[in-house]
Design an enzyme around this catalytic site. Sequence first.
Site, PDB file in Angstrom:
ATOM      1  N   SER A 110      98.461 -55.856  94.368  1.00 53.24           N
ATOM      2  CA  SER A 110      99.472 -54.805  94.271  1.00 53.24           C
ATOM      3  C   SER A 110     100.763 -55.256  94.975  1.00 53.24           C
ATOM      4  CB  SER A 110      98.906 -53.491  94.826  1.00 53.24           C
ATOM      5  OG  SER A 110      99.680 -52.391  94.426  1.00 53.24           O
ATOM      6  N   ASP A 250      95.194 -50.076  84.319  1.00 53.73           N
ATOM      7  CA  ASP A 250      95.917 -50.294  85.571  1.00 53.73           C
ATOM      8  C   ASP A 250      97.242 -49.536  85.597  1.00 53.73           C
ATOM      9  OD1 ASP A 250      96.852 -51.517  87.957  1.00 53.73           O
ATOM     10  OD2 ASP A 250      95.973 -53.440  87.378  1.00 53.73           O
ATOM     11  N   HIS A 277      93.251 -50.208  88.790  1.00 55.42           N
ATOM     12  CA  HIS A 277      94.010 -50.951  89.802  1.00 55.42           C
ATOM     13  C   HIS A 277      93.131 -51.710  90.792  1.00 55.42           C
ATOM     14  CE1 HIS A 277      97.929 -51.766  91.506  1.00 55.42           C
ATOM     15  NE2 HIS A 277      97.649 -51.231  92.670  1.00 55.42           N
TER      16      HIS A 277
END
Length: 299
Positions: A110, A250, A277
């Site tokens: 991320s 995602d 995610h």
Amino acid sequence: MHPAPSAKGTVPFGEYRTWYRVTGDLNSGKPALVVVHGGPGSTHDYLLSLSRFAASGWPVVHYDQLGNGGSTHLPEKGADFWTPRLFLDQLDALLRELGIADNYVLFGQSWGGLLATQHAAARPSGLRGLVVANSPASYPLWLQEMKVLRDQLPPGVNEVLLRHEAAGTTDSPEYEAALMPFYEKHVCRIKPWPRDFLASIMELNNDPTVYSVMNGPSEFHVIGTLRDWGVVDSCPDVSVPTLLISGRHDEATPVTVQPYADLIPDVRWEILEESSHMPHLEEPERFNEVMETFLHGLL
């Protein structure tokens, strides 16, 4: 259960301290796998499952970024302090202090993927490979795609979110409740959420300074200092083999990941079909297979 750490503690970063955890032997000969967590303002906890790669001879280093977890907390610091450069400097200091700056692989998840890419673009001599997992290449792209995902939420949900965002009442219970359909679809699709993920959420809630300053009140309402930041221009300068990982569901949609695929010279992209995610938690067997193949290819 995760493997027990072989070492943990803190190392200096200027006048502050960085908490770290090592699994495996840093002198094994294989590059250390250094795990750069997301947020900004999260902690290492939700990525602890990566410690399993120590069983294959890859020493694994987790650490907490400044402002969270076991590292120094600085709730009094403002927006001028919390910058990407600060966290890049912290990563550089960690590599030096642990003696692994001459032989390591970066795994950035991320927000951590943007940091890792920016680090890699400086072409450090000891970097052997890069994994960018579930990361947008820029926050303007992220915000563009957040609107697409928000418009697909159940009827009425986005209206509640927009109302509170306009009123500045994003700390209300109604706003928090309205976030959940998005998080359950695009952040982590496992029910109930895994303990490691919950641990990071609790740590973030204990001190939300970094997240609130740099990001904002939620994943898709980025009004902090990162709102115009990205690493698209840095991608062509990444000179090591690079693996992109994302989930089919995602929040980091293919549009946000595409610049990495287009601009990094030596790159491959794996999309995990049953994940959002958190593929390392949602599809661990497939995730581990993809990672092992990539790491083996670096030798």
